[in-house]
Design a protein around this motif. Structure first.
Motif, short mmCIF file in Angstrom:
data_model
loop_
_atom_site.label_atom_id
_atom_site.label_comp_id
_atom_site.label_asym_id
_atom_site.label_seq_id
_atom_site.Cartn_x
_atom_site.Cartn_y
_atom_site.Cartn_z
N ARG A 114 -6.66 7.92 -4.42
CA ARG A 114 -6.20 6.67 -4.19
C ARG A 114 -5.41 6.65 -3.33
O ARG A 114 -5.07 5.56 -2.24
N ILE A 115 -4.60 7.42 -3.29
CA ILE A 115 -3.15 7.61 -2.00
C ILE A 115 -4.73 7.49 -0.39
O ILE A 115 -4.19 6.86 0.33
N ARG A 160 0.70 -1.09 -0.37
CA ARG A 160 -0.28 -0.27 0.11
C ARG A 160 1.00 1.21 0.04
O ARG A 160 0.54 2.25 -0.55
N LEU A 161 1.75 0.92 0.20
CA LEU A 161 2.87 2.07 0.94
C LEU A 161 3.49 2.84 0.01
O LEU A 161 3.56 3.66 -0.86
N ALA A 162 4.18 1.60 -1.49
CA ALA A 162 4.63 1.96 -2.96
C ALA A 162 3.56 2.51 -3.10
O ALA A 162 3.83 3.42 -3.95
N ASP A 163 2.39 2.29 -3.26
CA ASP A 163 1.33 2.31 -4.51
C ASP A 163 0.91 3.64 -3.47
O ASP A 163 0.89 4.48 -5.18
N CYS A 164 1.19 4.03 -2.86
CA CYS A 164 0.83 5.81 -2.58
C CYS A 164 2.65 6.17 -3.37
O CYS A 164 2.28 7.40 -3.41
N ALA A 165 3.78 5.70 -3.21
CA ALA A 165 4.99 6.66 -3.24
C ALA A 165 4.71 6.96 -5.18
O ALA A 165 4.66 7.68 -5.61
N ILE A 166 3.88 5.37 -5.87
CA ILE A 166 4.04 5.55 -6.83
C ILE A 166 3.13 7.07 -7.81
O ILE A 166 3.34 7.14 -8.37
N ASP A 167 2.30 6.84 -7.34
CA ASP A 167 1.22 7.75 -7.30
C ASP A 167 1.74 9.24 -7.17
O ASP A 167 1.13 10.03 -8.11
N THR A 168 2.15 9.85 -6.05
CA THR A 168 2.13 10.91 -5.71
C THR A 168 3.59 11.35 -6.47
O THR A 168 3.85 12.37 -6.90
N TYR A 169 4.44 10.21 -7.23
CA TYR A 169 5.43 10.64 -8.25
C TYR A 169 5.01 11.17 -9.03
O TYR A 169 5.76 12.00 -9.56
N ALA A 170 3.79 10.53 -9.97
CA ALA A 170 3.27 10.41 -11.21
C ALA A 170 2.20 12.11 -11.22
O ALA A 170 2.55 12.73 -11.62
N MET A 171 2.07 11.92 -9.66
CA MET A 171 1.59 13.74 -9.25
C MET A 171 2.40 15.23 -10.06
O MET A 171 2.74 15.56 -10.70
#
Length: 631
Positions: free
Chosen positions: A590-591, A544-555
């Motif tokens: 999602r985050i 879940r933490l990695a998914d947050c990181a991925i979405d934030t970097y994309a932002m």
């Protein structure tokens, strides 16, 4: 030895060193620049990675704002000289359907690739190559990805990983001998040999072995490698094998992996038949065998025992290329789907007018935009000399491979039965895309790599603070600074501010991104405090933490790119603004959900139940329940 990584914790419940040596070894390259027992007395350069600092809840903007523009006028001219010929090759010479049907690339097509310089795009000119930088390489990858991923794998296996170790770590003698061979001058294919029958993601368990000869002139290599791209056609191999080394501190002998340049002509090198695969069929994939192969000692890449470092740097160095290539694939899928939607009539309307189709196309476009933005963000930083891009590169591979699967699948859905037909070409693309979530570090492993490496960096900061309390007088500045920052944030002041980095029209989106960064940092800190060294076992939370990181970097990358386009008043600027805004709203949602899953006990119970269900299924080696009418 732990499956996911070993933690060494001394006098602290925070992580002081996560040694990602086994399962994470295939995913990672280079050590994060944090204080460990090994280097605590060394003066380290600051880690400029945006992602690493985000794990501390801090903003390091230098590698994300402004969006990189690294090509000189001469480099742009060189790149433009190749775009038309490469495109023409794929439209006039290469036949992807034939390649797929015959599971080969015919000699005429191969010859054209060599003549184009496509097989040696990043080899320096003095060795017969084009001398392209990473950004130029990413652009070529886009063109390849838009036309034929099977050919793309042949190209990538050759130059992105096959001889990349020679480029990165080769001695002048090794470069002089081998690089001309892998260009149009020699037309010799190369391959990267790491995976074995017993070691997939667990690269540390490789069994291939190289023993130094009695006269000290050769290593005698024995072993086998599986699923090697170009394995049946290559004559030069980058091979990884266990070697015996002497520990300089203890004097004891132990096994460590070493990288070698191996020529088929050395003898003892054979391969199995081409593997029959779901997709990328025209790329040769075969098992490679080494039997008493005599490898000269001068063919060691780097130092004896440094094989992991070599392997992981090679993999990390090339991951951004996948994002570029798959951005091209996604663009091609979107083109087919949008052309269909603009012309297909149903219920008296063109289907482009239906909200469901509009939602699909918009999301497909934003995913492609984000993946493309990541590719050039990372390649630009690499071309500027950055060494702190490993987390971002891993994220780009995960993001692009999953985005491409979604985009192609939705393109098929929009086109309905027509999309399912072989004639349309999308079924081949879907088969080809599937491998990208598996090879060069599975997405599952890369998610853990992103989470654990970032946590290591965050944990080093908390450990530093904890040590400061042991001597508060000497460390008063650090303690006061930390608590001052926390106090300011707790009352809604200070904190992350992106307003000075983004275009005025993107301020609302920037606030969503800033809030996500701050929330992420707090979540990481809470996880470290709660779980300490046991966080390594919490894969449910780490994912879940990695998914947050991925979405934030994309932002961040879409905000940066859209800002540059708006500032430069590009024709596409307003469209890019819309996509950036749409992505930030979608990702922010999602985050929030993933952060709630991390902190909500109900979701922890869900994982506990899923774990029990999984264990029962594995014990039974299949579904446990029977058909209701058989009860």
């Amino acid at each position: 030895m732990l499956k996911i990584g070993q933690l060494v914790v001394r006098n602290s419940r925070f992580i002081s060193n996560i040694e990602l040596k086994r399962t994470l070894a295939t995913a990672a390259a280079g050590q994060p620049k944090v204080e460990t027992e090994k280097n605590k007395d060394a003066k380290l350069q600051p880690n400029m990675s945006f992602m690493a600092n985000m794990f501390r809840g801090e903003l390091e903007a230098s590698q994300v704002f402004p969006y990189p523009n690294v090509l000189t006028e001469e480099q742009r001219e060189t790149l433009n000289m190749f775009i038309d010929p490469v495109t023409k090759f794929f439209t006039d010479v290469n036949d992807p359907v034939k390649n797929d049907d015959t599971a080969t690339i015919d000699p005429v097509t191969q010859a054209a690739l060599w003549e184009l310089g496509g097989m040696s795009f990043q080899v320096p000119p003095e060795y017969g190559g084009i001398g392209a930088n990473n950004t130029q390489y990413a652009r070529m990858g886009e063109i390849v990805g838009a036309h034929d991923l099977g050919v793309g794998i042949c190209l990538g296996a050759h130059q992105s990983i096959g001889f990349k170790g020679i480029l990165l770590f080769g001695t002048p003698e090794q470069k002089k001998k081998y690089l001309p061979m892998v260009t149009d001058q020699g037309r010799v294919f190369s391959a990267f040999c790491l995976t074995e029958p017993s070691s997939g993601s667990d690269a540390g368990s490789i069994k291939s072995r190289a023993v130094l000869s009695a006269d000290g002139k050769h290593f005698i290599l024995n072993g086998s490698k599986i699923w090697i791209s170009n394995g049946g056609i290559a004559d030069i191999f980058t091979v990884f094998a266990q070697t015996e080394v002497v520990d300089q501190k203890t004097g004891k002998k132990r096994d460590k992996v070493t990288a070698f340049i191996v020529e088929r002509g050395f003898g003892g090198v054979t391969n199995g038949p081409p593997e029959k695969k779901m997709g990328i069929k025209c790329s040769n994939t075969a098992e490679v065998y080494f039997e008493d192969c005599k490898v000269p000692v001068e063919n060691v890449i780097g130092e004896v025992g440094d094989g992991f470092k070599v392997a992981m740097q090679i993999l990390n160095n090339g991951r951004f290329g996948m994002a570029g290539t798959l951005a091209g694939t996604m663009a091609s899928c979107i083109k087919k789907a949008s052309e269909f939607a603009a012309n297909r009539l149903q219920f008296g309307k063109k289907i482009q007018e239906f909200g469901g189709v509009q939602e699909k196309l918009a999301r497909m476009a934003t995913l492609q935009y984000a993946a493309q933005s990541m590719a050039y963000m990372i390649s630009g930083n690499m071309d500027r000399g950055s060494q702190d891009y490993h987390l971002e590169a891993a994220i780009s591979k995960v993001f692009a491979s999953e985005a491409a699967w979604y985009v192609c699948d939705e393109a098929i859905q929009i086109m309905g039965g027509m999309g399912y037909m072989k004639e349309t070409g999308l079924e081949k693309v879907l088969r080809d895309i599937r491998i990208f979530r598996i090879f060069e570090g599975t997405n599952d492993i890369l998610r853990l790599f992103v989470a654990l490496t970032g946590i290591q960096y965050a944990g080093s900061h908390l450990k530093e603070l904890q040590k400061a309390f042991q001597n508060p007088t000497a460390n008063l500045g650090l303690i006061l600074s930390e608590f001052s920052n926390r106090a300011i944030r707790s009352v809604g002041l200070g904190g992350i501010d992106l307003s000075g980095h983004v275009h005025p029209s993107l301020q609302d989106s920037a606030k969503l991104c800033a809030e996500s960064i701050e929330l992420f940092g707090r979540t990481v800190e809470q996880l470290l405090i709660k779980h300490g060294k046991n966080i390594v076992d919490q894969q449910f939370l780490l994912n879940r933490l990695a998914d947050c990181a991925i979405d934030t970097y994309a932002m961040v990358v879409v905000l940066s790119r859209a800002t540059t386009s708006l500032n430069n008043k590009l024709d596409t600027a307003e469209h890019e603004r819309l996509m950036a805004e749409a992505w930030c709203i979608d990702a922010y949602d999602r985050i929030q959900v993933n952060n709630k899953k991390i902190s909500n006990p109900a979701f922890h119970k869900l994982h506990e139940k899923q774990s029990l269900i999984s264990k029962k299924i594995c014990e039974n080696e299949g579904v446990i329940t029977v058909s209701p009418i058989d009860v």
